[in-house]
Motif scaffolding. Structure first.
Motif, PDB file in Angstrom:
ATOM      1  N   UNK A 175       0.867  -1.192   0.000  1.00 34.68           N
ATOM      2  CA  UNK A 175       0.000   0.000   0.000  1.00 34.68           C
ATOM      3  C   UNK A 175       0.904   1.243   0.000  1.00 34.68           C
ATOM      4  N   UNK A 176       0.491   2.294  -0.716  1.00 35.43           N
ATOM      5  CA  UNK A 176       1.270   3.543  -0.667  1.00 35.43           C
ATOM      6  C   UNK A 176       0.354   4.740  -0.401  1.00 35.43           C
ATOM      7  N   UNK A 177       0.958   5.804   0.085  1.00 29.31           N
ATOM      8  CA  UNK A 177       0.250   7.037   0.449  1.00 29.31           C
ATOM      9  C   UNK A 177       1.172   8.206   0.092  1.00 29.31           C
ATOM     10  N   UNK A 178       0.687   9.418   0.256  1.00 33.22           N
ATOM     11  CA  UNK A 178       1.566  10.583   0.061  1.00 33.22           C
ATOM     12  C   UNK A 178       2.087  11.040   1.425  1.00 33.22           C
ATOM     13  N   UNK A 179       3.408  11.038   1.610  1.00 37.50           N
ATOM     14  CA  UNK A 179       3.945  11.540   2.882  1.00 37.50           C
ATOM     15  C   UNK A 179       3.508  12.989   3.111  1.00 37.50           C
ATOM     16  N   UNK A 180       3.006  13.266   4.315  1.00 38.35           N
ATOM     17  CA  UNK A 180       2.453  14.584   4.605  1.00 38.35           C
ATOM     18  C   UNK A 180       3.462  15.715   4.523  1.00 38.35           C
ATOM     19  N   UNK A 181       4.747  15.399   4.695  1.00 37.44           N
ATOM     20  CA  UNK A 181       5.763  16.469   4.744  1.00 37.44           C
ATOM     21  C   UNK A 181       5.753  17.326   3.470  1.00 37.44           C
ATOM     22  N   UNK A 182       5.337  16.718   2.326  1.00 35.90           N
ATOM     23  CA  UNK A 182       5.338  17.485   1.076  1.00 35.90           C
ATOM     24  C   UNK A 182       4.365  18.659   1.126  1.00 35.90           C
ATOM     25  N   UNK A 183       3.370  18.554   2.000  1.00 32.10           N
ATOM     26  CA  UNK A 183       2.279  19.536   2.000  1.00 32.10           C
ATOM     27  C   UNK A 183       2.540  20.719   2.945  1.00 32.10           C
ATOM     28  N   UNK A 184       3.752  20.787   3.463  1.00 34.85           N
ATOM     29  CA  UNK A 184       4.048  21.887   4.380  1.00 34.85           C
ATOM     30  C   UNK A 184       5.079  22.827   3.773  1.00 34.85           C
ATOM     31  N   UNK A 185       4.748  24.116   3.791  1.00 35.15           N
ATOM     32  CA  UNK A 185       5.726  25.115   3.369  1.00 35.15           C
ATOM     33  C   UNK A 185       6.895  25.078   4.348  1.00 35.15           C
ATOM     34  N   UNK A 186       8.099  25.429   3.872  1.00 32.03           N
ATOM     35  CA  UNK A 186       9.295  25.265   4.719  1.00 32.03           C
ATOM     36  C   UNK A 186       9.396  26.255   5.876  1.00 32.03           C
ATOM     37  N   UNK A 187       8.659  27.379   5.833  1.00 36.19           N
ATOM     38  CA  UNK A 187       8.766  28.377   6.915  1.00 36.19           C
ATOM     39  C   UNK A 187       7.480  28.394   7.728  1.00 36.19           C
ATOM     40  N   UNK A 188       7.483  28.760   9.004  1.00 38.54           N
ATOM     41  CA  UNK A 188       8.609  29.336   9.740  1.00 38.54           C
ATOM     42  C   UNK A 188       9.475  28.305  10.452  1.00 38.54           C
ATOM     43  N   UNK A 189       9.039  27.050  10.569  1.00 38.07           N
ATOM     44  CA  UNK A 189       9.866  26.056  11.280  1.00 38.07           C
ATOM     45  C   UNK A 189       9.943  24.822  10.383  1.00 38.07           C
ATOM     46  N   UNK A 190      10.859  23.892  10.634  1.00 35.83           N
ATOM     47  CA  UNK A 190      10.917  22.698   9.794  1.00 35.83           C
ATOM     48  C   UNK A 190       9.561  21.972   9.802  1.00 35.83           C
ATOM     49  N   UNK A 191       9.116  21.475   8.649  1.00 34.72           N
ATOM     50  CA  UNK A 191       7.799  20.846   8.547  1.00 34.72           C
ATOM     51  C   UNK A 191       7.678  19.593   9.410  1.00 34.72           C
ATOM     52  N   UNK A 192       6.482  19.345   9.962  1.00 36.84           N
ATOM     53  CA  UNK A 192       6.274  18.071  10.653  1.00 36.84           C
ATOM     54  C   UNK A 192       6.327  16.911   9.656  1.00 36.84           C
ATOM     55  N   UNK A 193       6.625  15.735  10.162  1.00 43.06           N
ATOM     56  CA  UNK A 193       6.813  14.589   9.249  1.00 43.06           C
ATOM     57  C   UNK A 193       5.919  13.410   9.615  1.00 43.06           C
ATOM     58  N   UNK A 194       4.922  13.645  10.487  1.00 44.52           N
ATOM     59  CA  UNK A 194       4.156  12.497  11.010  1.00 44.52           C
ATOM     60  C   UNK A 194       2.744  12.404  10.430  1.00 44.52           C
ATOM     61  N   UNK A 195       2.559  12.906   9.189  1.00 42.50           N
ATOM     62  CA  UNK A 195       1.221  12.855   8.583  1.00 42.50           C
ATOM     63  C   UNK A 195       1.226  12.048   7.288  1.00 42.50           C
ATOM     64  N   UNK A 196       0.009  11.618   6.873  1.00 44.12           N
ATOM     65  CA  UNK A 196      -0.160  10.908   5.608  1.00 44.12           C
ATOM     66  C   UNK A 196      -1.375  11.486   4.894  1.00 44.12           C
ATOM     67  N   UNK A 197      -1.264  11.655   3.576  1.00 42.78           N
ATOM     68  CA  UNK A 197      -2.463  11.956   2.802  1.00 42.78           C
ATOM     69  C   UNK A 197      -2.943  10.674   2.149  1.00 42.78           C
ATOM     70  N   UNK A 198      -4.223  10.359   2.391  1.00 41.26           N
ATOM     71  CA  UNK A 198      -4.825   9.150   1.842  1.00 41.26           C
ATOM     72  C   UNK A 198      -5.941   9.564   0.897  1.00 41.26           C
TER      73      UNK A 198
END
Ligand SMILES: Cc1ncc(COP(=O)(O)O)c(C=O)c1O
Length: 427
Positions: free
Chosen positions: A378-401
């Motif tokens: 199974x594959x999903x889209x890692x959520x990190x892609x959906x976060x703009x880089x500012x003001x802090x490093x993007x969170x990495x614990x999400x999934x788009x389904x």
């Protein structure tokens, strides 16, 4: 000596779209359940209605020749008038109320082109666009190409948080950068990637807030309202667009598309622009392509006029509502043991569910979950892609389904495999 091509700074700034590798993976490994692609349901695509429309247009020699000729850059006037009339019906205002908006309506090659053109017309390197956190990751690409900065502002279950947006503006002002804010980009209906919609009681206050900051900046800061999923509401009325609160186009740029509600292969979108943006956008669009496919515009005009489009949307809504229900039911069941550590949205429309794992679990390609999912199939889209880089490093614990493409049984199986992989990863 082999000479190398020197590419432009804009091209050098531009990375490949973050999900191209996922698209390739889905094609190469058909046994893998793809909850990644934002495509529409393949079986639902309106072949017969479109074939009949093609036959009707090309069956009439003069109409056929007109459709096969170049059109204008702004697009077919009759279609633009129909689109504006439909906005009047949707907003319950008397016919003719928005007549002047016809001249501000631009037909584009998908709404992707509209939002790209708006970026080109507004942004210089170093300019700032405020985006939701998370946002539609594909829009971050054009911003990168322009050399613009995307700064994110948080959302909650009611969409953009106005208190947080106020703070985002204040922080930008305190850094002396308010003059660089050129745009606010929002997806207020069944957003990609979260499925969340902007609460009704935040809509007018959002406009007021952005207008107030525009006054402070001494210049209009437009809101780009991307309503790509307009029309796909399941069991609730369509929300009133932000544009309906600003039909003169003082602040809001409305972007819509026929991709999700009819056919992405036809790639037709449109925007209703503030008056002073029409010429800049049309000049740039003229340089891109002269105008969007004339034949496609005539086809869409016909299926809108003969009722096929609306009938299709009704069928789609029933289909996607079932898929959404099957998917959520399977997620609820398989993730039950993890309910205190994993959460997910319950979209009332659109095509996406947004899942949040405990902080510290990396859902990215290089983290532990993605390869585990791949081995489970199974594959999903890692959520990190959906976060703009500012003001802090993007969170990495999400999934788009995404529940648009797989059939009901495959969605249920995808949820089962995903839950197995998540369980194995977070223990
Ligand atoms: C939020 C959003 N905006 C715009 C688009 C672009 O779609 P199109 O160019 O096909 O209209 C998409 C497609 O997935 C989307 O999800």
């Amino acid at each position: 000596m082999t000479l190398k091509t020197t590419i432009s700074e804009a091209a050098a700034r531009t990375g490949a779209p973050s999900i191209s590798s996922l698209m390739k993976l889905a094609l190469e490994r058909p046994e893998v359940v793809s909850l990644a692609a934002g495509f529409v349901d393949q079986q639902s695509l309106p072949v017969q209605a479109t074939a009949a429309a093609v036959a009707q247009i090309l069956g009439d020699e003069p109409a056929g020749r007109a459709a096969l000729q170049y059109g204008t850059t702004i697009g077919d006037e009759a279609l633009r008038a129909i689109l504006v009339e439909r906005l009047e019906v949707q907003h319950g205002v008397p016919p003719g109320t928005y007549r002047k908006a016809v001249g501000r309506t631009v037909l584009t090659t998908g709404s992707a082109q509209l939002i790209y053109l708006v970026g080109e017309a507004l942004l210089d390197p170093g300019d700032i666009v405020i985006v939701e956190s998370p946002t539609y990751f594909v829009f971050l690409g054009p911003l990168e190409t322009r050399g613009a900065r995307a700064i994110r502002t948080p959302i909650d279950e009611g969409g953009l948080r106005l208190d947080a947006l106020e703070r985002t503006f204040e922080e930008i002002r305190d850094r002396g950068e308010l003059g660089r804010v050129k745009l606010l980009y929002t997806i207020p209906e069944h957003a990609n990637p979260t499925g969340i919609s902007l609460a009704d009681d935040r809509r007018k206050p959002l406009l007021d807030l952005v207008r107030r900051w525009s006054e402070t900046a001494g210049r209009r800061i437009p809101i780009l309202e991307d309503s790509a999923y307009h029309g796909l509401s399941y069991g609730r009325d369509e929300a009133r667009s932000l544009w309906s609160l600003d039909p003169e186009g003082e602040t809001v740029i409305l972007a819509r598309t026929f991709s999700k509600t009819y056919s992405p292969g036809m790639k037709l979108g449109y925007g209703v622009l503030p008056a002073d943006l029409v010429d800049p956008v049309l000049s740039i669009k003229g340089n891109h392509d002269f105008g969007t496919s004339n034949l496609v515009q005539k086809l869409v005009r016909l299926v809108l006029a003969n009722g096929e489009y609306d009938r299709h949307v009704e069928r789609l809504k029933a289909l996607y509502a079932r898929k959404r229900d099957v998917f959520l039911e399977a997620i609820d069941r398989h993730f039950e043991p993890l309910r205190d550590r994993v959460s997910w949205t319950r979209p009332e429309g659109g095509l996406y569910v947004w899942m949040t794992l405990p902080e510290g679990v990396d859902t990215g390609f290089d983290g532990p979950l993605f390869p585990r999912c791949l081995s489970e199939g199974v594959i999903y889209v890692p959520g990190e892609f959906a976060f703009a880089p500012e003001p802090t490093p993007p969170p990495r614990n999400h999934l788009r389904l995404s529940f648009g493409v797989p059939d009901e049984a495959t969605l249920a199986e995808g949820a089962r495999r995903l839950a197995g992989a998540v369980r194995a990863t977070i223990g």
